[in-house]
Design an enzyme around this catalytic site. Structure first.
Site, mmCIF file in Angstrom:
data_model
loop_
_atom_site.group_PDB
_atom_site.id
_atom_site.type_symbol
_atom_site.label_atom_id
_atom_site.label_comp_id
_atom_site.label_asym_id
_atom_site.label_seq_id
_atom_site.Cartn_x
_atom_site.Cartn_y
_atom_site.Cartn_z
ATOM 1 N N ALA A 92 -47.085 44.062 -29.623
ATOM 2 C CA ALA A 92 -46.682 44.431 -28.267
ATOM 3 C C ALA A 92 -46.399 43.200 -27.408
ATOM 4 O O ALA A 92 -45.581 43.256 -26.489
ATOM 5 C CB ALA A 92 -47.743 45.309 -27.609
ATOM 6 N N THR A 93 -47.036 42.084 -27.693
ATOM 7 C CA THR A 93 -46.745 40.857 -26.936
ATOM 8 C C THR A 93 -45.278 40.485 -27.109
ATOM 9 O O THR A 93 -44.565 40.226 -26.124
ATOM 10 C CB THR A 93 -47.642 39.694 -27.416
ATOM 11 O OG1 THR A 93 -49.004 40.046 -27.175
ATOM 12 C CG2 THR A 93 -47.308 38.404 -26.695
ATOM 13 N N GLN A 200 -51.552 50.875 -25.307
ATOM 14 C CA GLN A 200 -52.807 51.634 -25.278
ATOM 15 C C GLN A 200 -52.574 53.144 -25.288
ATOM 16 O O GLN A 200 -53.526 53.916 -25.432
ATOM 17 C CB GLN A 200 -53.617 51.270 -24.021
ATOM 18 C CG GLN A 200 -54.102 49.841 -23.985
ATOM 19 C CD GLN A 200 -55.236 49.555 -24.971
ATOM 20 O OE1 GLN A 200 -55.882 50.466 -25.500
ATOM 21 N NE2 GLN A 200 -55.468 48.282 -25.209
ATOM 22 N N THR A 260 -37.000 38.557 -41.645
ATOM 23 C CA THR A 260 -37.260 39.566 -42.669
ATOM 24 C C THR A 260 -38.380 40.492 -42.217
ATOM 25 O O THR A 260 -39.422 40.025 -41.759
ATOM 26 C CB THR A 260 -37.673 38.879 -43.993
ATOM 27 O OG1 THR A 260 -36.649 37.962 -44.361
ATOM 28 C CG2 THR A 260 -37.896 39.897 -45.091
ATOM 29 N N CYS A 346 -62.379 34.487 -20.122
ATOM 30 C CA CYS A 346 -62.477 33.027 -20.200
ATOM 31 C C CYS A 346 -61.075 32.449 -20.163
ATOM 32 O O CYS A 346 -60.243 32.761 -21.000
ATOM 33 C CB CYS A 346 -63.160 32.606 -21.496
ATOM 34 S SG CYS A 346 -64.836 33.238 -21.609
HETATM 35 C C1 LIG Z 1 -53.142 44.772 -26.954
HETATM 36 C C2 LIG Z 1 -52.139 44.899 -25.879
HETATM 37 C C3 LIG Z 1 -50.975 44.115 -25.852
HETATM 38 C C4 LIG Z 1 -50.702 43.063 -26.899
HETATM 39 O O1 LIG Z 1 -50.456 43.645 -28.143
HETATM 40 P P1 LIG Z 1 -50.403 42.764 -29.483
HETATM 41 O O2 LIG Z 1 -49.823 43.691 -30.491
HETATM 42 O O3 LIG Z 1 -51.805 42.363 -29.777
HETATM 43 O O4 LIG Z 1 -49.512 41.597 -29.208
HETATM 44 C C5 LIG Z 1 -50.086 44.299 -24.824
HETATM 45 N N1 LIG Z 1 -50.316 45.214 -23.863
HETATM 46 C C6 LIG Z 1 -51.404 45.988 -23.856
HETATM 47 C C7 LIG Z 1 -51.582 47.004 -22.779
HETATM 48 C C8 LIG Z 1 -52.354 45.854 -24.858
HETATM 49 O O5 LIG Z 1 -53.450 46.617 -24.825
#
Ligand SMILES: *Cc1c(COP(=O)(O)O)cnc(C)c1O
Length: 420
Positions: A92-93, A200, A260, A346
């Site tokens: 998601a990042t 989420q 890929t 942190c």
């Molecule tokens: C965990 C999370 C992300 C990041 O997802 P990754 O797959 O770990 O990069 C982004 N947004 C929300 C709301 C998340 O909970």
């Protein structure tokens, strides 16, 4: 036949690490364990079916491609999209970066304003900061004390220059559900693109990109019992959303994401979506019951506990609680029998109170004394009973040592004392 829980525990004993020796896992917003059914679906694609899904000349490639395309269908189905609208990413990042930077970059000659919200995930906020440094105007909307945005305020912020609105579906700390369908309708009326970070939310609550007028949606594999290192960006085709690729390379993923594809991870995310879609309604009911039992198990026995975020418009498996008259550090170190997150983060320089809790008006000290509890697919009734008992006992013990708690119990007004 062994149930899923039995198999999970079985994996633990093999590693000589019995579940009793580890704290009860209640941090399912940070990550979820890979469902053993997901793992089973993935395994052949590491070994036997190792082909490159982009190889067009032989059966190894075709077989991998077929598996990736099935996964694409399974993922599309859970959000009401078409398989062709699913772009695989590393998580998601990356999806959030691609959506925000990609769309803003593509349309920058026509529009240069982006809107987001103060309680978004860091990668959304930082992507918007990046755009600001590139000369874009960025509006960061505040949220109310319940964690939700004000639709009228959003509407008043939309201008002719606005290219994109990015609002998350469910918050990763306080679990609140933003009014996604209403935001989608507002944006669609004005021809503004709407992106939602649904990391989420997917697999936890029903989502439909058509009914909700969502143009772009980010998904993460490891938040819904799939593997880490895979995600998806849904990119709408009608009306078409265009974006600038962020990686230079091949023409994979219709030119939007080079590299890929990780066949086993794609397969895993597909299977994770298939399972989540099939079990969502029952699982949401189960989690809501357990969550509410945990909440009453704590608040009926402990005074001065507050629930952060809207009580009703939130994820079924989320609780975020602040405990008055305890010190944050003592709270998190005292809770040895459960794995949860605290209300602090942190940074490289120091320990900061959660910016999400600060955004809903929780004062810094109380933010430190907060817990995020995330229930999940493998959380049992026994876990919840044990967690409630442990939290109540720990907070009572910490309060025994607190002079502020003693004064509070004697009816001394502490806010008057501190001159606030
Ligand atoms: C965990 C999370 C992300 C990041 O997802 P990754 O797959 O770990 O990069 C982004 N947004 C929300 C709301 C998340 O909970």
């Amino acid at each position: 036949m062994m149930g899923v829980e039995g198999r999970l525990q079985g994996m633990d004993t093999e590693r000589n690490n019995s579940p009793r020796e580890r704290p009860i896992y209640l941090d399912n917003h940070a990550t979820t364990p890979c469902d053993p059914r997901v793992l089973a679906a993935m395994l052949p694609y590491f070994t036997e079916h190792f082909g490159n899904p982009h190889s067009r000349n032989h059966a190894y490639g075709w077989q991998a491609e077929e598996a990736v395309e099935l996964a694409r269908e399974q993922i599309a189905a859970i959000i009401g999209a078409e398989p062709r609208e699913i772009v695989f990413t590393s998580g998601a990042t990356e999806s959030n970066n691609l959506a925000i930077k990609g769309v803003a970059g593509f349309y920058r000659d026509k529009r240069d304003h982006v809107i987001t919200v103060a309680t978004e995930h860091k990668c959304v906020l930082e992507s918007c900061r990046f755009l600001e440094r590139q000369g874009f105007a960025v509006t960061v909307l505040p949220v109310g004390p319940n964690g939700l945005i004000d639709l009228a305020e959003l509407e008043a912020t939309l201008t002719e220059r606005t290219v994109l609105v990015s609002v998350m579906a469910a918050n990763n700390e306080i679990g609140v559900l933003q009014p996604i369908a209403e935001i989608g309708a507002l944006c669609r009326q004005r021809g503004i693109f709407f992106h939602t970070d649904a990391a989420q939310a997917v697999g936890k609550i029903p989502l439909d990109v058509r009914a909700m007028n969502i143009d772009l949606m980010s998904i993460s594999g490891h938040k819904l019992y799939g593997p880490k290192g895979i995600g998806v960006l849904f990119v709408r085709r009608r009306p078409r959303v265009r974006l600038q690729a962020q990686l230079s390379g091949g023409e994979q993923e219709r030119g939007m994401r080079a590299g890929t594809l990780a066949t086993p991870l794609c397969v895993g995310l597909g299977e994770a979506c298939r399972i989540a879609a099939a079990e969502m309604a029952d699982e949401a009911d189960r989690l809501r019951r357990l969550r509410d039992r945990l909440l009453t198990g704590i608040t009926e026995r402990l005074p001065a506990v507050t629930l952060n975020g809207d009580a009703l418009r939130r994820l079924p498996g989320n609780l975020n609680l602040s405990f008055g008259f305890v010190e944050g550090e003592g709270l998190i170190t005292g809770l040895t029998e459960i794995a949860v997150s605290s209300g602090s983060a942190c940074t490289s320089a120091s320990v900061e109170p959660s910016y999400v809790l600060r955004a809903i008006g929780v004062d810094a000290e109380l933010a430190f004394a907060s817990l995020r509890v995330g229930l999940g697919r493998f959380t049992t009734e026994h876990d919840i009973q044990a967690a409630a008992d442990h939290i109540v006992a720990t907070v009572n013990r910490l309060r025994q040592d607190s002079p502020l708690w003693a004064m509070h119990r004697e009816g001394i007004d502490l806010t008057a004392l501190s001159g606030r």
